[in-house]
Design a protein around this motif. Structure first.
Motif, PDB file in Angstrom:
ATOM      1  N   MET A   1      63.401  24.536  57.245  1.00 13.96           N
ATOM      2  CA  MET A   1      64.255  24.298  58.448  1.00 13.96           C
ATOM      3  C   MET A   1      65.362  23.425  57.771  1.00 13.96           C
ATOM      4  SD  MET A   1      63.257  22.185  62.016  1.00 13.96           S
ATOM      5  CE  MET A   1      63.696  20.493  61.477  1.00 13.96           C
ATOM      6  N   ILE A   2      66.344  23.928  58.502  1.00 16.48           N
ATOM      7  CA  ILE A   2      67.741  23.047  57.913  1.00 16.48           C
ATOM      8  C   ILE A   2      67.980  22.045  59.065  1.00 16.48           C
ATOM      9  CG2 ILE A   2      70.143  23.511  57.464  1.00 16.48           C
ATOM     10  CD1 ILE A   2      69.262  26.334  56.237  1.00 16.48           C
ATOM     11  N   SER A   3      68.465  20.804  58.685  1.00 16.87           N
ATOM     12  CA  SER A   3      68.676  19.889  59.660  1.00 16.87           C
ATOM     13  C   SER A   3      69.782  19.262  59.304  1.00 16.87           C
ATOM     14  CB  SER A   3      67.452  18.838  59.952  1.00 16.87           C
ATOM     15  OG  SER A   3      67.184  18.123  58.615  1.00 16.87           O
ATOM     16  N   PHE A   4      70.635  18.792  60.250  1.00 21.91           N
ATOM     17  CA  PHE A   4      71.866  17.955  60.037  1.00 21.91           C
ATOM     18  C   PHE A   4      71.877  16.611  60.371  1.00 21.91           C
ATOM     19  CE2 PHE A   4      72.597  22.456  60.662  1.00 21.91           C
ATOM     20  CZ  PHE A   4      73.357  22.902  59.480  1.00 21.91           C
ATOM     21  N   ASN A   5      72.340  15.683  59.694  1.00 23.74           N
ATOM     22  CA  ASN A   5      72.154  14.272  59.839  1.00 23.74           C
ATOM     23  C   ASN A   5      73.428  13.928  59.690  1.00 23.74           C
ATOM     24  OD1 ASN A   5      69.170  14.136  59.903  1.00 23.74           O
ATOM     25  ND2 ASN A   5      69.444  15.438  58.149  1.00 23.74           N
ATOM     26  N   TYR A   6      73.813  12.730  60.297  1.00 22.69           N
ATOM     27  CA  TYR A   6      75.120  11.983  60.288  1.00 22.69           C
ATOM     28  C   TYR A   6      75.126  10.615  60.211  1.00 22.69           C
ATOM     29  CZ  TYR A   6      75.960  16.668  62.442  1.00 22.69           C
ATOM     30  OH  TYR A   6      75.847  17.901  62.721  1.00 22.69           O
ATOM     31  N   ILE A  39      73.278  15.487  54.918  1.00 19.33           N
ATOM     32  CA  ILE A  39      73.595  14.242  55.590  1.00 19.33           C
ATOM     33  C   ILE A  39      75.122  14.048  55.356  1.00 19.33           C
ATOM     34  CG2 ILE A  39      73.391  12.023  55.337  1.00 19.33           C
ATOM     35  CD1 ILE A  39      70.771  14.185  53.789  1.00 19.33           C
ATOM     36  N   PHE A  40      76.029  14.116  56.468  1.00 21.04           N
ATOM     37  CA  PHE A  40      77.229  13.649  56.277  1.00 21.04           C
ATOM     38  C   PHE A  40      77.696  12.447  56.536  1.00 21.04           C
ATOM     39  CE2 PHE A  40      76.323  17.916  58.010  1.00 21.04           C
ATOM     40  CZ  PHE A  40      77.238  18.873  57.181  1.00 21.04           C
ATOM     41  N   CYS A  41      78.494  11.970  55.370  1.00 19.20           N
ATOM     42  CA  CYS A  41      78.619  10.420  55.330  1.00 19.20           C
ATOM     43  C   CYS A  41      80.030  10.013  54.798  1.00 19.20           C
ATOM     44  CB  CYS A  41      77.532   9.855  54.180  1.00 19.20           C
ATOM     45  SG  CYS A  41      77.802  10.722  52.768  1.00 19.20           S
ATOM     46  N   TYR A  78      74.100  15.308  50.416  1.00 21.26           N
ATOM     47  CA  TYR A  78      74.958  14.442  50.936  1.00 21.26           C
ATOM     48  C   TYR A  78      76.386  14.765  50.773  1.00 21.26           C
ATOM     49  CZ  TYR A  78      70.741  10.957  51.105  1.00 21.26           C
ATOM     50  OH  TYR A  78      69.662  10.334  51.538  1.00 21.26           O
ATOM     51  N   ILE A  79      77.024  14.785  51.879  1.00 15.71           N
ATOM     52  CA  ILE A  79      78.385  15.250  51.820  1.00 15.71           C
ATOM     53  C   ILE A  79      79.384  14.222  52.372  1.00 15.71           C
ATOM     54  CG2 ILE A  79      80.061  17.147  52.671  1.00 15.71           C
ATOM     55  CD1 ILE A  79      77.775  19.165  52.527  1.00 15.71           C
ATOM     56  N   SER A  80      80.077  13.626  51.249  1.00 16.44           N
ATOM     57  CA  SER A  80      81.241  12.955  51.987  1.00 16.44           C
ATOM     58  C   SER A  80      82.322  13.724  52.605  1.00 16.44           C
ATOM     59  CB  SER A  80      81.861  12.147  50.723  1.00 16.44           C
ATOM     60  OG  SER A  80      83.104  11.411  51.268  1.00 16.44           O
ATOM     61  N   VAL A  81      82.508  13.254  53.922  1.00 13.93           N
ATOM     62  CA  VAL A  81      83.418  14.046  54.880  1.00 13.93           C
ATOM     63  C   VAL A  81      84.969  13.789  54.399  1.00 13.93           C
ATOM     64  CG1 VAL A  81      84.353  14.327  57.076  1.00 13.93           C
ATOM     65  CG2 VAL A  81      81.892  14.165  56.818  1.00 13.93           C
ATOM     66  N   ASP A  82      84.895  12.325  53.992  1.00 14.31           N
ATOM     67  CA  ASP A  82      86.083  11.727  53.524  1.00 14.31           C
ATOM     68  C   ASP A  82      86.583  12.597  52.286  1.00 14.31           C
ATOM     69  OD1 ASP A  82      86.154   9.855  55.104  1.00 14.31           O
ATOM     70  OD2 ASP A  82      85.097   8.540  53.690  1.00 14.31           O
ATOM     71  N   ARG A  83      85.709  12.974  51.197  1.00 11.54           N
ATOM     72  CA  ARG A  83      86.286  13.711  50.039  1.00 11.54           C
ATOM     73  C   ARG A  83      86.464  15.042  50.279  1.00 11.54           C
ATOM     74  NH1 ARG A  83      88.988  11.942  47.579  1.00 11.54           N
ATOM     75  NH2 ARG A  83      88.718  10.188  48.709  1.00 11.54           N
ATOM     76  N   VAL A  84      85.937  15.759  51.471  1.00 10.99           N
ATOM     77  CA  VAL A  84      86.042  17.166  51.738  1.00 10.99           C
ATOM     78  C   VAL A  84      87.425  17.331  52.396  1.00 10.99           C
ATOM     79  CG1 VAL A  84      85.383  18.886  53.403  1.00 10.99           C
ATOM     80  CG2 VAL A  84      83.553  17.797  51.931  1.00 10.99           C
ATOM     81  N   GLU A  85      87.621  16.229  53.254  1.00  6.69           N
ATOM     82  CA  GLU A  85      89.085  16.277  53.784  1.00  6.69           C
ATOM     83  C   GLU A  85      90.248  16.002  52.983  1.00  6.69           C
ATOM     84  OE1 GLU A  85      90.638  13.953  58.039  1.00  6.69           O
ATOM     85  OE2 GLU A  85      88.811  13.196  56.961  1.00  6.69           O
TER      86      GLU A  85
END
Length: 136
Positions: A1-6, A39-41, A78-85
């Motif tokens: 199962m794929i889950s998304f956490n914030y 996990i978006f962080c 873990y994914i940094s939303v700031d870096r992606v932006e």
């Protein structure tokens, strides 16, 4: 199962589309989907993980911990939303395209793809492009 956490204010607009897409990537690569947590962080959150667990004192867009067993994929991405932006601006692509690339990058690592050598990076980028073209 794929889950998304914030761990940030960011939220995926349509989790089901991303979940189905990643599931299809896993199946296409000949693996079975186990528990995969995205996990978006923030930069600060991911930087601390990078320092504490990997001894790297740098910012990064993604860190993935692989807990796979055989052909069943399990892990925390873990994914940094700031870096992606920031990277989306630097690469002159949309935020959604860059986010998708980083998301598939993490799961491709679980499928055995590496990115340490130039040859490995080319193959990884080719696989990312292949699956990005199949995204809804």
């Amino acid at each position: 199962m794929i889950s998304f956490n914030y761990e940030t204010d960011f939220k995926l607009k349509d989790e089901a589309i991303f979940s189905d897409w990643i599931s299809n990537v896993i199946m296409s690569e000949g693996f079975k989907e186990g528990d995969i947590n995205y996990i978006f962080c923030s930069d600060d959150y991911l930087h601390k993980i990078n320092v504490d667990f990997l001894n790297h004192d740098t910012l990064t867009d993604i860190i993935s911990f692989d807990y796979s067993v055989g052909k069943e994929l399990h892990g925390d991405v873990y994914i940094s939303v700031d870096r992606v932006e920031d990277n989306a601006k630097d690469f002159e692509v949309s935020f959604n395209d860059e986010l998708s690339r980083v998301m598939v990058h993490g799961v491709l690592h679980y499928c055995g793809y590496k990115d340490k050598t130039e040859e490995d990076k080319k193959l990884m980028r080719s696989k990312e492009d292949e699956y990005l073209s199949k995204r809804s």
